[in-house]
Structure formats: C-alpha cells, structure tokens
Enzyme design. Structure first.
Site, PDB file in Angstrom:
ATOM      1  N   ASP A 136     -34.531  -1.771 -15.080  1.00 49.17           N
ATOM      2  CA  ASP A 136     -34.477  -0.830 -16.205  1.00 49.17           C
ATOM      3  C   ASP A 136     -33.122  -0.121 -16.165  1.00 49.17           C
ATOM      4  O   ASP A 136     -33.024   1.070 -15.850  1.00 49.17           O
ATOM      5  CB  ASP A 136     -35.621   0.172 -16.118  1.00 49.17           C
ATOM      6  N   HIS A 147     -41.851  -2.847  -6.980  1.00 48.48           N
ATOM      7  CA  HIS A 147     -42.100  -1.449  -6.612  1.00 48.48           C
ATOM      8  C   HIS A 147     -42.035  -1.256  -5.098  1.00 48.48           C
ATOM      9  O   HIS A 147     -41.486  -0.271  -4.601  1.00 48.48           O
ATOM     10  CB  HIS A 147     -43.490  -1.010  -7.086  1.00 48.48           C
ATOM     11  N   SER A 187     -42.384  -7.579 -13.113  1.00 42.51           N
ATOM     12  CA  SER A 187     -42.755  -6.523 -14.038  1.00 42.51           C
ATOM     13  C   SER A 187     -44.271  -6.469 -14.139  1.00 42.51           C
ATOM     14  O   SER A 187     -44.944  -7.505 -14.068  1.00 42.51           O
ATOM     15  CB  SER A 187     -42.160  -6.796 -15.427  1.00 42.51           C
TER      16      SER A 187
END
Length: 283
Positions: free
Chosen positions: A150, A37, A185
């Site tokens: 993703d 992130h 993740s």
C-alpha cells in the site's frame, strides 16, 4: 498475550511497559492475517521490546459501494497467529469504542489523498489518516510498521507524521508475495480460481517494468508496455497504471532518470487488487 478491547486498557498496558523502559512497536491491521502481516510483526519484534498489533476493520475508509460488510474476518485465527509470533498485546476495539458517539473530527493529507487510489476511492485516505492518528494517540508507539504494497498509504502516513510532528518512526516493509509472485492480500481469498490464476499478471507487469527501466525508457512507452502485459489476462480490468516519483508520488514525464514507483490497480470481478514496485534506471 494481552487482549485490550478498550482504549483505557491499551493505554494502561503501554504505560506499564514504559515504566520498565521498554520500546514499543505497533503493527496496525484490519485482521484476516496472512504472512504479509506476520512479516510486519516479525520486523517489529526485531526492533522493539514490546509489540502491539491492532485488529480493527475501519468503516471510515470504505466507500458506499465498497466491501465493508463482506470484508473477511477470523479473530480466533488472527489471535492464534499473533500469539505464536510473540505479540505482547492486541488492541481490538469495537467501532463504538474507537469512534464514540458524535465524533466529527477527521485528519486529511489533501494532496496525497486526492490522487491515484484517492481519486478512485474518494474519502478513503481521510479515513486511513484519521484511524491511524487515533491508533498512534492511543498506543503511543516508538515506531509503527506498514507494508510497502500500500505504497500511497505508506507515503501519506509518512508525510502526516512529518507534518504534524508526531513523535514516532514509520517503518516500511517490502511486499510479501505468494510463490507465484502475487502480492499477499486479505482480498485474494475472494478471487475465483480462474481470476486467481490470472492475477499473477500484476507481478509480471512489474517485472517487465524493471526490465525496461534499465534502457532509459520513455515514461509513456513504459506505461504502454505495462498495460500490454496486463492485457494478457482476459479478466483483468485495468483501473490505473501510474508511474510516479518514488519519494513524493509526483507525476513524471520524458525519460525515466530517477527511482520511480509503478502503481497498479486492477479489478478481477468485484475484487480490486493493487500492487507496486520501485524501479530504477540504475538497477
């Protein structure tokens, strides 16, 4: 760093930046942040004058037997990490604030929602498309950054933005990996020690796929080789191995003669891991 729990506060904050002529970047997240992130945040920081990160665990993208209740959360840690990265504002709505009462409108990209992970998780991508559309309408960013891990989600959002003439750019960020190759993740923390050690088989299978891609391999043979590599992990439950056109996610057959994306979905206990890699016969 400003915390915006309501749509009104978020919109007023962005409007003030716009009056200053600032370009705004958005990084949507469901929290429980890791270096993957933060890589998205750093890219947004490079491209924008002001950066908004959203933290919202979106219930509409979880199926009835999925892990909404157990999805990891740590808002205090998340906010500290975002502040350290120089994020200007964090949009943190409640479910009630985000969806209100009696909401009955959804956004869907039917073709891309029905294949691959969409087939395994009916309704998932309708929830993703809807919440992302709402975020775009609330924050009104110049661009938004999404991870390539993703890959189907990224492809779907790009098509949605293109089809609906949404006035922003979608920026993809390469998958961020642990030192041993496992894709970062939020779900990795739920792996047992044994399953965590075996989960590296996903990145090994993807590396094997690229090795074979340079030899004009047949798609069916490539799929079989990937599955053979995954079978080396006793606990791995292979849900799907797909080799698709890297741009459209269309099915491929015959010899690999154009860039393709290998998409993996593998379960370890009750944790479903996904990973991907774009491979090319020219590499």
């Amino acid at each position: 760093m400003k915390i915006c729990p309501t749509k009104v506060e978020m919109r007023e904050t962005v409007r003030a930046w716009r009056r200053e002529g600032a370009a705004v970047g958005l990084v949507p997240t469901m929290g429980y942040l890791h270096d993957g992130h933060l890589g998205l945040v750093r890219l947004a920081r490079e491209k924008a004058d002001r950066v908004v990160a959203s933290i919202f665990v979106n219930p509409t993208q979880f199926g009835p037997n999925e892990d909404l209740a157990t999805y990891p959360r740590d808002e205090t840690r998340d906010l500290a990490l975002l502040k350290a990265e120089g994020v200007d504002a964090v949009f943190m709505p409640s479910v009630e604030e985000m969806y209100g009462a009696g909401g009955d409108t959804f956004v869907e990209v039917p073709g891309l929602s029905a294949i691959l992970q969409g087939a395994l998780r009916p309704g998932h991508f309708r929830g993703v498309a809807t919440v992302v559309t709402k975020l775009f309408n609330i924050v009104t960013p110049d661009f938004a950054v999404f991870g390539e891990k993703d890959y189907q989600q990224l492809t779907l959002i790009r098509q949605m933005v293109r089809d609906l003439d949404m006035p922003l750019e979608i920026v993809g960020h390469p998958t961020v990996r642990e030192a041993d190759g496992l894709a970062m993740s939020s779900r990795n923390v739920r792996l047992s020690a044994e399953h965590r050690a075996q989960a590296v088989v996903l990145s090994r299978a993807l590396s094997r796929a690229q090795e074979l891609a340079t030899s004009a391999v047949d798609i069916a043979a490539l799929n079989a080789a990937i599955r053979e590599e995954l079978a080396a992990a006793p606990a791995a439950e292979v849900r799907s191995v797909d080799i698709r056109d890297a741009d459209t996610l269309a099915e491929l057959s015959g010899r690999l003669d154009l860039p393709a994306v290998v998409l993996l979905a593998v379960g370890f206990g009750n944790v479903l891991l996904i990973d991907q890699r774009v491979i090319s016969p020219d590499t």
